[in-house]
Design a protein around this motif. Structure first.
Motif, PDB file in Angstrom:
ATOM      1  N   ASP A  53       0.819  -1.212   0.000  1.00 31.68           N
ATOM      2  CA  ASP A  53       0.000   0.000   0.000  1.00 31.68           C
ATOM      3  C   ASP A  53       0.855   1.266   0.000  1.00 31.68           C
ATOM      4  O   ASP A  53       0.524   2.241  -0.669  1.00 31.68           O
ATOM      5  CB  ASP A  53      -0.949   0.000   1.203  1.00 31.68           C
ATOM      6  CG  ASP A  53      -1.945  -1.141   1.152  1.00 31.68           C
ATOM      7  OD1 ASP A  53      -2.201  -1.676   0.053  1.00 31.68           O
ATOM      8  OD2 ASP A  53      -2.457  -1.515   2.221  1.00 31.68           O
ATOM      9  N   ASP A  56       2.409   1.697  -3.586  1.00 27.64           N
ATOM     10  CA  ASP A  56       1.444   1.951  -4.667  1.00 27.64           C
ATOM     11  C   ASP A  56       1.019   3.417  -4.620  1.00 27.64           C
ATOM     12  O   ASP A  56      -0.080   3.763  -4.202  1.00 27.64           O
ATOM     13  CB  ASP A  56       0.247   1.014  -4.523  1.00 27.64           C
ATOM     14  CG  ASP A  56      -0.715   1.096  -5.686  1.00 27.64           C
ATOM     15  OD1 ASP A  56      -0.352   1.657  -6.741  1.00 27.64           O
ATOM     16  OD2 ASP A  56      -1.852   0.595  -5.531  1.00 27.64           O
ATOM     17  N   ARG A  59      -2.182   4.460  -6.324  1.00 28.28           N
ATOM     18  CA  ARG A  59      -3.352   3.729  -5.801  1.00 28.28           C
ATOM     19  C   ARG A  59      -4.163   3.010  -6.887  1.00 28.28           C
ATOM     20  O   ARG A  59      -5.375   2.906  -6.805  1.00 28.28           O
ATOM     21  CB  ARG A  59      -4.283   4.662  -5.010  1.00 28.28           C
ATOM     22  CG  ARG A  59      -3.612   5.377  -3.862  1.00 28.28           C
ATOM     23  CD  ARG A  59      -3.340   4.408  -2.738  1.00 28.28           C
ATOM     24  NE  ARG A  59      -2.713   5.086  -1.611  1.00 28.28           N
ATOM     25  CZ  ARG A  59      -1.498   4.808  -1.171  1.00 28.28           C
ATOM     26  NH1 ARG A  59      -0.765   3.910  -1.762  1.00 28.28           N
ATOM     27  NH2 ARG A  59      -0.993   5.436  -0.140  1.00 28.28           N
ATOM     28  N   ARG A  78      -2.206  -6.212  -6.856  1.00 31.60           N
ATOM     29  CA  ARG A  78      -2.584  -6.445  -5.453  1.00 31.60           C
ATOM     30  C   ARG A  78      -3.094  -7.875  -5.281  1.00 31.60           C
ATOM     31  O   ARG A  78      -2.797  -8.522  -4.278  1.00 31.60           O
ATOM     32  CB  ARG A  78      -3.654  -5.436  -5.025  1.00 31.60           C
ATOM     33  CG  ARG A  78      -4.046  -5.591  -3.568  1.00 31.60           C
ATOM     34  CD  ARG A  78      -4.852  -4.387  -3.082  1.00 31.60           C
ATOM     35  NE  ARG A  78      -5.161  -4.465  -1.689  1.00 31.60           N
ATOM     36  CZ  ARG A  78      -4.309  -4.295  -0.681  1.00 31.60           C
ATOM     37  NH1 ARG A  78      -3.046  -4.019  -0.933  1.00 31.60           N
ATOM     38  NH2 ARG A  78      -4.684  -4.406   0.572  1.00 31.60           N
TER      39      ARG A  78
END
Length: 110
Positions: A53, A56, A59, A78
């Motif tokens: 997270d 990334d 996102r 993911r």
């Protein structure tokens, strides 16, 4: 004095092991969001995904090459990351009950 050193060393070993178990228990407590004393796959994946997270940046659910450490490697989704964590979880779940205990968390994956 030389005879005393091995005795002192051996006397300290049980304390080191106790400290490690305590640290693992604290680690379990942080991962165990529902407080049942064990870690489920979902709890494990949620806790272990903090690095994904954080990397990334846009996102989009994919770590692209520019988001990977050193800017190298293959992109990873993911979903693929969660699948890797599920495989690691299964290797650590020594008793096969679908949960990780403090003892299983402390042991290296098989």
């Amino acid at each position: 004095m030389r005879r005393l050193l091995p005795t002192l060393f051996l006397a300290c070993v049980p304390f080191a092991a106790t400290a490690q178990v305590t640290a693992t228990g604290e680690y379990l407590a942080r991962m165990d969001t529902d407080g049942d004393g064990r870690v489920s796959l979902a709890e494990y994946q949620a806790w272990m995904s903090y690095a994904f997270d954080g990397m990334d940046r846009n996102r989009d659910g994919v770590l692209s090459v520019d988001e990977l450490p050193g800017g190298r490697g293959k992109p990873i989704t993911r979903e693929a990351h969660l699948a890797q964590l599920a495989a690691r979880f299964a290797r650590q779940d020594a008793d096969g009950d679908g949960f990780l205990s403090a003892k299983e968390l402390a042991a290296p994956p098989r």
